[in-house]
Design a protein around this motif. Sequence first.
Motif, PDB file in Angstrom:
ATOM      1  N   GLY A 182       0.569  -1.355  -0.255  1.00  0.00           N
ATOM      2  CA  GLY A 182      -0.347  -0.310  -0.538  1.00  0.00           C
ATOM      3  C   GLY A 182       1.081   1.187   0.517  1.00  0.00           C
ATOM      4  O   GLY A 182       0.527   2.697  -0.143  1.00  0.00           O
ATOM      5  N   ASP A 183       2.718   1.580   0.464  1.00  0.00           N
ATOM      6  CA  ASP A 183       2.969   2.204   0.178  1.00  0.00           C
ATOM      7  C   ASP A 183       3.348   3.060  -1.670  1.00  0.00           C
ATOM      8  O   ASP A 183       2.328   2.399  -2.297  1.00  0.00           O
ATOM      9  N   ARG A 184       2.790   4.109  -1.834  1.00  0.00           N
ATOM     10  CA  ARG A 184       2.956   4.699  -2.307  1.00  0.00           C
ATOM     11  C   ARG A 184       4.794   5.629  -2.838  1.00  0.00           C
ATOM     12  O   ARG A 184       5.269   5.194  -2.292  1.00  0.00           O
ATOM     13  N   ILE A 185       4.525   5.366  -3.926  1.00  0.00           N
ATOM     14  CA  ILE A 185       5.948   5.670  -5.205  1.00  0.00           C
ATOM     15  C   ILE A 185       5.757   6.948  -5.646  1.00  0.00           C
ATOM     16  O   ILE A 185       4.965   7.397  -6.489  1.00  0.00           O
ATOM     17  N   ILE A 186       6.702   7.776  -5.005  1.00  0.00           N
ATOM     18  CA  ILE A 186       6.596   9.041  -5.818  1.00  0.00           C
ATOM     19  C   ILE A 186       8.063   9.007  -6.485  1.00  0.00           C
ATOM     20  O   ILE A 186       8.854   9.061  -6.337  1.00  0.00           O
ATOM     21  N   GLY A 187       7.569   9.838  -7.599  1.00  0.00           N
ATOM     22  CA  GLY A 187       9.514   9.770  -8.531  1.00  0.00           C
ATOM     23  C   GLY A 187       9.249  11.522  -9.187  1.00  0.00           C
ATOM     24  O   GLY A 187       8.026  12.293  -9.062  1.00  0.00           O
ATOM     25  N   LEU A 188      10.115  11.655  -8.684  1.00  0.00           N
ATOM     26  CA  LEU A 188      10.877  13.136  -9.727  1.00  0.00           C
ATOM     27  C   LEU A 188      10.990  12.879 -11.090  1.00  0.00           C
ATOM     28  O   LEU A 188      12.145  12.171 -11.258  1.00  0.00           O
ATOM     29  N   PRO A 189      10.772  13.630 -11.549  1.00  0.00           N
ATOM     30  CA  PRO A 189      11.563  14.393 -13.113  1.00  0.00           C
ATOM     31  C   PRO A 189      12.439  14.331 -13.526  1.00  0.00           C
ATOM     32  O   PRO A 189      13.049  14.922 -12.842  1.00  0.00           O
ATOM     33  N   SER A 190      13.277  13.841 -14.201  1.00  0.00           N
ATOM     34  CA  SER A 190      14.278  13.511 -14.828  1.00  0.00           C
ATOM     35  C   SER A 190      13.904  14.340 -16.528  1.00  0.00           C
ATOM     36  O   SER A 190      13.392  13.806 -17.236  1.00  0.00           O
ATOM     37  N   PRO A 191      14.310  15.649 -17.237  1.00  0.00           N
ATOM     38  CA  PRO A 191      14.178  16.428 -18.224  1.00  0.00           C
ATOM     39  C   PRO A 191      14.826  15.681 -19.608  1.00  0.00           C
ATOM     40  O   PRO A 191      14.621  16.272 -20.479  1.00  0.00           O
ATOM     41  N   ASN A 192      16.050  14.539 -18.625  1.00  0.00           N
ATOM     42  CA  ASN A 192      16.813  14.482 -19.776  1.00  0.00           C
ATOM     43  C   ASN A 192      17.244  12.914 -19.895  1.00  0.00           C
ATOM     44  O   ASN A 192      16.722  12.309 -18.996  1.00  0.00           O
ATOM     45  N   ILE A 276       4.039   0.243 -11.421  1.00  0.00           N
ATOM     46  CA  ILE A 276       4.228   1.419 -11.835  1.00  0.00           C
ATOM     47  C   ILE A 276       3.250   1.773 -12.975  1.00  0.00           C
ATOM     48  O   ILE A 276       3.520   0.986 -14.173  1.00  0.00           O
ATOM     49  N   ASP A 277       2.529   2.894 -12.902  1.00  0.00           N
ATOM     50  CA  ASP A 277       1.445   3.590 -14.322  1.00  0.00           C
ATOM     51  C   ASP A 277       2.117   4.439 -15.345  1.00  0.00           C
ATOM     52  O   ASP A 277       2.945   5.714 -14.582  1.00  0.00           O
ATOM     53  N   ARG A 278       2.792   4.045 -16.143  1.00  0.00           N
ATOM     54  CA  ARG A 278       3.645   4.709 -16.630  1.00  0.00           C
ATOM     55  C   ARG A 278       2.948   6.143 -17.383  1.00  0.00           C
ATOM     56  O   ARG A 278       3.216   7.029 -17.909  1.00  0.00           O
ATOM     57  N   ASP A 319       1.641   9.507   4.023  1.00  0.00           N
ATOM     58  CA  ASP A 319       2.101  11.063   3.542  1.00  0.00           C
ATOM     59  C   ASP A 319       2.355  11.142   2.331  1.00  0.00           C
ATOM     60  O   ASP A 319       3.469  12.555   2.037  1.00  0.00           O
ATOM     61  N   ALA A 320       2.165  10.553   1.501  1.00  0.00           N
ATOM     62  CA  ALA A 320       2.266  10.881  -0.294  1.00  0.00           C
ATOM     63  C   ALA A 320       1.822  12.427  -0.721  1.00  0.00           C
ATOM     64  O   ALA A 320       2.650  13.062  -1.278  1.00  0.00           O
ATOM     65  N   HIS A 321       0.827  12.948  -0.148  1.00  0.00           N
ATOM     66  CA  HIS A 321       0.355  14.263  -0.019  1.00  0.00           C
ATOM     67  C   HIS A 321       1.662  14.781   0.481  1.00  0.00           C
ATOM     68  O   HIS A 321       1.719  16.484  -0.086  1.00  0.00           O
ATOM     69  N   LYS A 322       2.042  14.964   0.937  1.00  0.00           N
ATOM     70  CA  LYS A 322       2.853  16.138   2.002  1.00  0.00           C
ATOM     71  C   LYS A 322       4.601  15.937   1.508  1.00  0.00           C
ATOM     72  O   LYS A 322       5.192  16.677   1.365  1.00  0.00           O
ATOM     73  N   THR A 323       4.323  14.055   0.603  1.00  0.00           N
ATOM     74  CA  THR A 323       6.021  14.118   0.019  1.00  0.00           C
ATOM     75  C   THR A 323       5.856  15.187  -1.540  1.00  0.00           C
ATOM     76  O   THR A 323       6.131  15.691  -1.673  1.00  0.00           O
ATOM     77  N   LEU A 324       4.594  14.961  -1.876  1.00  0.00           N
ATOM     78  CA  LEU A 324       4.659  15.655  -3.216  1.00  0.00           C
ATOM     79  C   LEU A 324       5.112  17.039  -2.823  1.00  0.00           C
ATOM     80  O   LEU A 324       5.490  17.797  -3.790  1.00  0.00           O
ATOM     81  N   ASP A 325       4.249  18.015  -1.509  1.00  0.00           N
ATOM     82  CA  ASP A 325       4.364  19.287  -1.443  1.00  0.00           C
ATOM     83  C   ASP A 325       5.675  19.546  -1.059  1.00  0.00           C
ATOM     84  O   ASP A 325       6.168  20.915  -1.602  1.00  0.00           O
ATOM     85  N   VAL A 326       6.738  19.099  -0.220  1.00  0.00           N
ATOM     86  CA  VAL A 326       8.124  18.578   0.057  1.00  0.00           C
ATOM     87  C   VAL A 326       8.384  18.548  -0.965  1.00  0.00           C
ATOM     88  O   VAL A 326       9.832  19.917  -0.697  1.00  0.00           O
ATOM     89  N   VAL A 335       5.286  13.985  -8.632  1.00  0.00           N
ATOM     90  CA  VAL A 335       4.194  13.220  -8.899  1.00  0.00           C
ATOM     91  C   VAL A 335       3.971  11.791  -8.763  1.00  0.00           C
ATOM     92  O   VAL A 335       5.072  10.785  -8.707  1.00  0.00           O
ATOM     93  N   GLU A 336       2.491  11.312  -8.192  1.00  0.00           N
ATOM     94  CA  GLU A 336       2.516   9.638  -7.430  1.00  0.00           C
ATOM     95  C   GLU A 336       2.926   9.092  -8.729  1.00  0.00           C
ATOM     96  O   GLU A 336       2.346   9.050  -9.130  1.00  0.00           O
ATOM     97  N   ILE A 337       3.828   7.759  -9.026  1.00  0.00           N
ATOM     98  CA  ILE A 337       3.542   6.967 -10.225  1.00  0.00           C
ATOM     99  C   ILE A 337       3.247   5.637 -10.075  1.00  0.00           C
ATOM    100  O   ILE A 337       3.663   4.624 -10.854  1.00  0.00           O
ATOM    101  N   GLY A 338       3.133   5.276  -8.704  1.00  0.00           N
ATOM    102  CA  GLY A 338       2.639   3.533  -7.937  1.00  0.00           C
ATOM    103  C   GLY A 338       2.500   3.358  -7.283  1.00  0.00           C
ATOM    104  O   GLY A 338       2.248   4.717  -6.227  1.00  0.00           O
ATOM    105  N   GLU A 339       2.451   2.396  -6.866  1.00  0.00           N
ATOM    106  CA  GLU A 339       2.230   1.986  -5.194  1.00  0.00           C
ATOM    107  C   GLU A 339       2.755   0.259  -5.232  1.00  0.00           C
ATOM    108  O   GLU A 339       3.346  -0.318  -6.433  1.00  0.00           O
ATOM    109  N   VAL A 340       2.808   0.369  -3.492  1.00  0.00           N
ATOM    110  CA  VAL A 340       3.412  -1.635  -3.735  1.00  0.00           C
ATOM    111  C   VAL A 340       2.916  -2.805  -3.238  1.00  0.00           C
ATOM    112  O   VAL A 340       1.354  -2.329  -2.605  1.00  0.00           O
TER     113      VAL A 340
END
Length: 350
Positions: A182-192, A276-278, A319-326, A335-340
């Motif tokens: 049920g844990d959430r996976i948060i992705g940090l974007p890479s532009p390249n 992971i949701d592409r 903690d997913a929303h707080k993680t996104l805010d931080v 962005v949230e990209i998936g779950e466990v």
Amino acid sequence: MSDQEQGGGETYAGSGVDIAAGELAVERIKEKVRSTFRPEVIGDIGGFGGLFEFPSHRYRHPVLVSSTDGVGTKALVAQKVGRFDTIGVDLVAMCVDDLACQGAEPLFFLDYIAVGTLDPDHIEQLVEGVAEGCRTAGCALIGGEMAEHPGSMEPGEFDLVGFATGVVERDQIITGEHVGTGDRIIGLPSPNLRSNGYSLARRVLLDVAGRSLDDPAWDGARHSLGEELLQPSVIYSPAIAELVRHVDVRGVAHITGGGIPGNLNRSLGRHHDAIIDRRTWEVPPIFGEIQRLGRVADDEMARVFNMGIGMAVIVPAEDAHKTLDVLRTAGHRAVEIGEVEKGHGTVRYV
């Protein structure tokens, strides 16, 4: 007049190693190196080893974490373009973002530069990039080595390797053992591309498609392919350090060679899968260009490149929303990209 005609016999310069150029390069990089110093740095440039006073007053049970990496064949792109001021940032990113996966704060950094012929201008650009990366990451560049290798490397050729040391409280090491269903996976974007997959990228774009580094990066792009491929890697470690102060971070994966499947699985443990949701993030255009021109399969793309996600963190669902805010406050469009889910330590896409 030759060295022999001057009566001096053979010299180091005659064999292809220019000590004077090395000394000039050192003088030109001193201020760049000093710009990275933290209060814990002792002494100055020029010693046989870098001195760093351990900040023991800030830690109860400190554990040192070390990492080393290079920039791979991205160096060949820099060589062809003749631009060397960004690739040092990549070097720092590859090392300190590995430290961040275990929750470590980067303390100091060392670099190793090997060249065919030592050009002070070339060295100055390379070290400026390393220094910029260190300033961003908050670590001190306390030492390094410049090596001239005539005969084994051609003039203009170079290789760049880095070594980073960080520290983390023993009871705060991020290991992935607390990841839960049920844990959430948060992705940090890479532009390249960061510094990974360049052997395939160069083969497809330059050899197979016959593109020039001076061509537009893709149809309608306002910058060249060379500029696109030399964009420096995002450094995520300061954002991860901020996140662990606010959230129970249970896993962190630096998405490098192997892509999401080959790196996120290292943070899951043996009893969970990552789903992971592409569709949750936008893939930068350069990846589509590589896939189209090389007819590269989806699975191969996912296995080689980061595909637009440079770092992933695993946190409790609450903690997913707080993680996104931080992370967004730290400058990343996370962005949230998936779950466990329960499983066997693999990464699956939906």
